[in-house]
Design a protein around this motif. Structure first.
Motif, PDB file in Angstrom:
ATOM      1  N   PRO A  39       0.940  -1.025   0.465  1.00 59.45           N
ATOM      2  CA  PRO A  39      -0.174  -0.303   0.059  1.00 59.45           C
ATOM      3  C   PRO A  39       0.925   1.119  -0.082  1.00 59.45           C
ATOM      4  O   PRO A  39       2.139   1.096   0.471  1.00 59.45           O
ATOM      5  N   THR A  41       1.649   4.856   1.172  1.00 59.56           N
ATOM      6  CA  THR A  41       1.558   5.980   2.293  1.00 59.56           C
ATOM      7  C   THR A  41       2.140   7.287   1.986  1.00 59.56           C
ATOM      8  O   THR A  41       3.170   6.992   1.517  1.00 59.56           O
ATOM      9  N   GLY A  42       1.645   7.667   2.897  1.00 59.57           N
ATOM     10  CA  GLY A  42       2.605   9.077   3.192  1.00 59.57           C
ATOM     11  C   GLY A  42       2.178  10.069   2.427  1.00 59.57           C
ATOM     12  O   GLY A  42       0.793  10.010   0.808  1.00 59.57           O
ATOM     13  N   ARG A  44       0.459  12.381  -1.590  1.00 55.71           N
ATOM     14  CA  ARG A  44       1.813  12.339  -2.684  1.00 55.71           C
ATOM     15  C   ARG A  44       0.348  13.244  -3.492  1.00 55.71           C
ATOM     16  O   ARG A  44      -0.583  13.233  -3.262  1.00 55.71           O
ATOM     17  N   GLN A  93      -7.429  11.242   0.155  1.00 52.03           N
ATOM     18  CA  GLN A  93      -6.289  10.366   0.120  1.00 52.03           C
ATOM     19  C   GLN A  93      -5.412  11.420   1.000  1.00 52.03           C
ATOM     20  O   GLN A  93      -5.751  12.072   1.475  1.00 52.03           O
ATOM     21  N   ASP A  94      -4.072  10.987   1.242  1.00 53.16           N
ATOM     22  CA  ASP A  94      -3.188  12.264   1.840  1.00 53.16           C
ATOM     23  C   ASP A  94      -1.964  13.272   0.954  1.00 53.16           C
ATOM     24  O   ASP A  94      -1.897  12.534   0.051  1.00 53.16           O
ATOM     25  N   ASP A 135      -4.319  16.135   5.891  1.00 57.60           N
ATOM     26  CA  ASP A 135      -4.509  14.433   5.182  1.00 57.60           C
ATOM     27  C   ASP A 135      -5.773  14.071   4.728  1.00 57.60           C
ATOM     28  O   ASP A 135      -7.013  14.803   4.712  1.00 57.60           O
ATOM     29  N   ASN A 136      -5.622  12.868   4.719  1.00 61.87           N
ATOM     30  CA  ASN A 136      -6.849  11.367   3.774  1.00 61.87           C
ATOM     31  C   ASN A 136      -8.245  11.675   4.997  1.00 61.87           C
ATOM     32  O   ASN A 136      -7.771  12.243   6.707  1.00 61.87           O
TER      33      ASN A 136
END
Length: 475
Positions: A39, A41-42, A44, A93-94, A135-136
């Protein structure tokens, strides 16, 4: 749309989208992910494009818009527009950055949650990098300040000239399929619907018309008049309008009590009463056939711009340079249910808009004791096997011929074939159930087929396959 580097950027963004970004569909399909991929993460970047394979650059990923607050000041003499668009959205999403669609115009400032954000332009993409990642699931507000002369889109394969079209006394604003980006930054794809506020300032003596209902009375100061409109129901971006000019107005209610506004350029002054009367009568009748009217007002606008088409702008269909007959008004007002309230997820399923609205013309003819829908169907079915509607199945609209005749005509024939197969009682129950179940939402052909089978108790896949997807004339 740009240089070779532009296409490289688009390909890289599309790859990011496939690997980890679900811009629209919730939850994402397993087909969009490899199960053995770790997955992502972070933060993008949001995807460049919302995920419509036929229009890969339209819309954007990584967020969902809930509201647009548009403020524009337009001077017809110079064709200069100054605008400020505030967008309320939620991240899916983030996000390290995200894109908005904007065609031409010069951006002078962008903020995210009142903090200055970096931005860059490439083609019709405005890429925004906030001071801090988002943030998501977080809600955020983007403010874009911009100006310039709006440039409409000229596309002979689709609707010709569309978007923000300057006229001598104002502007004709009809944005289908992806022309809203010619006058405000947005997520320009029908699958991201939002509510709207409009504040439109024009020279005194010019009238500004937008979707929904007017908020307060116009205010005039220093030779300018400001109009405020609000559409509180979700709306696809291509249905937004800010049509301006000199208009004769008639305001009131339909016989059933729905607020109504009709506006015509003085050249069409003799059509004002007809437009008001027919729009009210037809809105009320469709409410008995398709279910309750989904919005808070109805009406129509005739502008003196020879567009050669009409567009179902939400609550105010727009007629470009002609006085519409009953059939065209019936078509555009049927879209208030099929296209406006129920909106397609992908452009390839346009028959769910145009086939239904065309069939509504046939129903109106039936209602007014003209030709029956069945008679019209029989005449069309008698076309020779070489006719393009038989080689061009309407179930998948072509991106290079989005508004092809088959999408309209054979799409409508599909509904008459269905009506024959399941009977009137079930068919008209289906129409009302379809509009009720998906009110203000997004729809697909598969969902319509499932509902038709559920209500009829029949296997209808052969019928829909023959009429929507096969390049031959159905028996």
């Amino acid at each position: 749309m740009g240089s070779n580097m532009r296409w490289v950027a688009l390909l890289l963004a599309a790859l990011i989208s496939v690997l980890g970004c679900a811009p629209v569909d919730k939850p994402p399909s397993l087909a969009d992910h490899r199960l053995d991929d770790p997955p992502l993460t972070g933060p993008r970047p949001g995807a460049v494009g919302i995920g419509d394979p036929d229009f890969p650059a339209d819309g954007n990923g990584g967020y969902d818009v809930s509201h647009y607050d548009l403020a524009i000041d337009y001077v017809p003499l110079t064709k200069q527009l100054q605008g400020t668009t505030k967008i309320q959205a939620a991240a899916t999403q983030d996000l390290s950055s995200f894109d908005l669609d904007l065609h031409g115009l010069t951006v002078s400032k962008v903020t995210v949650d009142n903090s200055t954000a970096a931005f860059r332009r490439q083609g019709d993409e405005l890429t925004v990098t906030p001071a801090e990642p988002i943030d998501n699931k977080s809600r955020f507000t983007v403010k874009v300040v911009y100006s310039g002369q709006p440039q409409p889109i000229k596309d002979s394969a689709n609707l010709g000239t569309f978007g923000f079209v300057a006229t001598p006394d104002g502007a004709f604003v009809a944005s289908e399929p992806d022309g809203s980006k010619t006058w405000f930054p947005n997520n320009d794809h029908p699958s991201d619907k939002a509510t709207y506020d409009f504040t439109i300032t024009v020279p005194a003596g010019v009238t500004a018309l937008a979707n929904g209902e007017q908020v307060g009375r116009p205010t005039t100061a220093q030779g300018k008049t400001t109009f405020r409109w609000r559409e509180r129901h979700p709306m696809a971006s291509y249905l937004a309008t800010a049509t301006m000019g000199k208009f004769d107005l008639r305001e009131g209610r339909t016989p059933a009590g729905i607020p109504e506004t009709a506006a015509v350029d003085p050249k069409f002054k003799t059509s004002l009463d007809k437009l008001f009367r027919l729009s009210g009568e037809i809105t009320d009748y469709w409410s008995t056939v398709f279910g309750p009217y989904p919005f808070s007002s109805t009406g129509g606008i005739i502008d003196d711009y020879a567009a050669g088409y009409a567009l179902e702008n939400q609550t105010k269909p727009l007629y470009g340079g002609f006085s519409p007959g009953q059939d065209i008004i019936a078509h555009e007002l049927a879209h208030q249910w099929f296209g406006d309230s129920l909106t397609i997820k992908r452009w390839r399923e346009l028959w769910l808009n145009e086939g239904f609205a065309t069939y509504a013309e046939w129903l109106w003819s039936e209602h007014k004791s003209g030709k029956t829908a069945d008679a019209i169907f029989n005449e069309l079915h008698a076309r020779p096997a070489s006719d393009p509607i038989w080689t061009y199945p309407p179930g998948r609209a072509r991106p290079d011929d989005l508004f092809g005749t088959s999408v309209y005509v054979r799409g409508a024939m599909t509904l008459q074939a269905l009506r024959r197969a399941i009977g009137d009682a079930t068919f008209f129950k289906l129409l009302k159930t379809w509009t009720a179940d998906h009110r203000y939402g997004l729809v697909t052909t598969d969902e319509f087929i499932r509902l038709a089978e559920q209500l009829s108790g029949k296997d209808l896949h052969p019928l829909f396959d023959a009429w929507l997807f096969q390049p031959t004339r159905p028996a």
